[in-house]
Design an enzyme around this catalytic site. Structure first.
Site, PDB file in Angstrom:
ATOM      1  N   THR A  78       0.810  -1.216   0.000  1.00  0.00           N
ATOM      2  CA  THR A  78       0.000   0.000   0.000  1.00  0.00           C
ATOM      3  C   THR A  78       0.842   1.264   0.000  1.00  0.00           C
ATOM      4  O   THR A  78       0.459   2.280  -0.578  1.00  0.00           O
ATOM      5  CB  THR A  78      -0.932  -0.006   1.232  1.00  0.00           C
ATOM      6  OG1 THR A  78      -1.758  -1.165   1.187  1.00  0.00           O
ATOM      7  CG2 THR A  78      -1.816   1.229   1.271  1.00  0.00           C
TER       8      THR A  78
ATOM      9  N   SER B  36       0.944 -10.721   0.424  1.00  0.00           N
ATOM     10  CA  SER B  36       0.366 -12.046   0.628  1.00  0.00           C
ATOM     11  C   SER B  36       1.011 -13.091  -0.274  1.00  0.00           C
ATOM     12  O   SER B  36       0.901 -14.290  -0.030  1.00  0.00           O
ATOM     13  CB  SER B  36      -1.153 -12.019   0.362  1.00  0.00           C
ATOM     14  OG  SER B  36      -1.801 -11.189   1.298  1.00  0.00           O
TER      15      SER B  36
ATOM     16  N   THR C 111       2.026  -4.661   4.623  1.00  0.00           N
ATOM     17  CA  THR C 111       1.976  -4.905   6.065  1.00  0.00           C
ATOM     18  C   THR C 111       1.585  -6.327   6.442  1.00  0.00           C
ATOM     19  O   THR C 111       1.961  -6.817   7.509  1.00  0.00           O
ATOM     20  CB  THR C 111       1.004  -3.930   6.752  1.00  0.00           C
ATOM     21  OG1 THR C 111      -0.303  -4.096   6.181  1.00  0.00           O
ATOM     22  CG2 THR C 111       1.455  -2.492   6.576  1.00  0.00           C
ATOM     23  N   ASP C 112       0.837  -7.014   5.586  1.00  0.00           N
ATOM     24  CA  ASP C 112       0.269  -8.306   5.988  1.00  0.00           C
ATOM     25  C   ASP C 112       1.327  -9.325   6.390  1.00  0.00           C
ATOM     26  O   ASP C 112       1.124 -10.106   7.331  1.00  0.00           O
ATOM     27  CB  ASP C 112      -0.599  -8.878   4.862  1.00  0.00           C
ATOM     28  CG  ASP C 112      -1.927  -8.164   4.742  1.00  0.00           C
ATOM     29  OD1 ASP C 112      -2.262  -7.362   5.641  1.00  0.00           O
ATOM     30  OD2 ASP C 112      -2.642  -8.390   3.753  1.00  0.00           O
TER      31      ASP C 112
END
Length: 356
Positions: A28, A74, A104-105
């Site tokens: 992001t 991811s 961030t995931d």
């Protein structure tokens, strides 16, 4: 995977205070809204100063290596971690610090993996990202990026890097990378470190907590390029069936398991469960016992429900996170050592990931 180099003109003078390499992997933090396409797209890093004009105030030499195509976190893979380690190794002598822009995931997994791959690190490798794209008005990307760059450039009184380790900077906190966990998907304070204090907190100034940081190593810097991903996570829950446990522990080629247990390392004492675990240990599968609690630690043998695990040869993970444990398994198994050395390293504090 293509690596594109972009030199950023920050209007810095000829003698910069620091040279920082930014590696953009995706996420992001590097997205803007494309009006024509009506969705988010990665922006051109040659135009980053337009989005973050504060960069012009830095007396830094900034270079960006952008991975193309950008990686949704991811989809991050072992190969991506090895590429990041290799890029840092190839550029290690030319830069004072490194900032990795990442989704961030899975950031905590990537930061943990890099902490093991980069042995005897003496310079900052700061992971950061954003919950809101950099092209939006209420973005957290600008502050996260600006402060991560400042941290990567900061030196102590001896002229050495202030933070000689892999970290995550997010929302006013600098956390050890292999102690971090993503805990929020809709708030700016996305990460926490339940079992270890922050290495720095930011307000008007950056308050560094040197007593919590790793010491500068004396041995030479080394980049590792082997990870063994023949590993699995087995999360226990009340009512778990023999078929589920068997499907994990008897997976073809399996070499290591992170077993998420209850409380301080407790697990069922059913005969079928203990038999399956014992059979896996006897086959040479390394089982690391990690607590499902965000805070606290595994203390095998404290209760009867963990004494059986200790006796059969499972390895206590102390206060390690699942993210750090699974990447540590990949790293240690990738070293190709014998059983005694492997068991020793899995229980040893290698990069500040556990408190002994």
């Amino acid at each position: 995977m293509e690596v594109v180099k972009v030199d950023i003109d920050t209007a810095a003078p000829q003698h910069p205070e620091a040279a920082i390499l930014i590696i953009y992997t995706g996420g992001t933090v590097g997205m803007v809204f494309d009006e024509a396409a009506r969705h988010l797209v990665p922006f051109n890093f040659s135009q980053i100063v337009d989005h973050v004009p504060e960069l012009r105030q830095f007396n830094y030499l900034l270079t960006v290596l952008s991975l193309e195509p950008a990686i949704d976190s991811s989809n991050v893979s072992v190969e991506d971690w090895l590429l990041l380690a290799r890029l840092i190794g190839e550029n290690y002598a030319r830069y004072d610090g490194f900032v990795v822009l990442h989704g961030t995931d899975t950031m905590a997994y990537s930061a943990s993996a890099l902490s093991y791959l980069l042995e005897n690190l003496q310079k900052p490798v700061i992971f950061t990202g954003a919950q809101v794209p950099i092209g939006r008005i209420r973005t957290d990307a600008r502050e996260n990026l600006i402060t991560a760059l400042q941290i990567a450039a900061t030196k102590n009184k001896e002229g050495k890097s202030m933070v000689p380790e892999v970290c995550i900077y997010f929302r006013n906190l600098l956390l050890r990378g292999n102690r971090s966990k993503k805990v929020e998907s809709s708030h700016f304070d996305a990460f926490k470190s339940g079992n270890y204090p922050p290495l720095a907190e930011t307000g008007i100034d950056i308050d560094y907590k040197q007593e919590y940081m790793l010491a500068h190593p004396r041995a030479p810097f080394k980049v590792h390029q082997h990870l063994d991903n023949r590993v699995a996570v087995l999360k226990l829950f009340p009512g778990i069936s023999p078929e589920v446990v068997r499907s994990v522990l008897q997976a073809p080629g399996l070499r290591g398991v992170v077993m998420e247990t209850f409380g301080s390392g407790n697990a069922p004492t059913s005969a079928w469960f203990l038999d399956l675990l014992q059979a896996a240990v006897d086959r040479g599968v390394y089982i690391v016992n990690v607590s499902q609690c965000d805070e606290g630690r595994v203390d095998q043998g404290r209760y009867e429900t963990s004494k059986y695990l200790l006796n059969m040869g499972t390895l206590g993970g102390a206060d390690i996170t699942t993210e750090a444990a699974i990447t540590k398994l990949m790293y240690v198994l990738g070293l190709g050592l014998d059983e005694e050395q492997t068991r020793d390293l899995l229980q040893r504090n290698l990069r500040g990931e556990i408190s002994l």
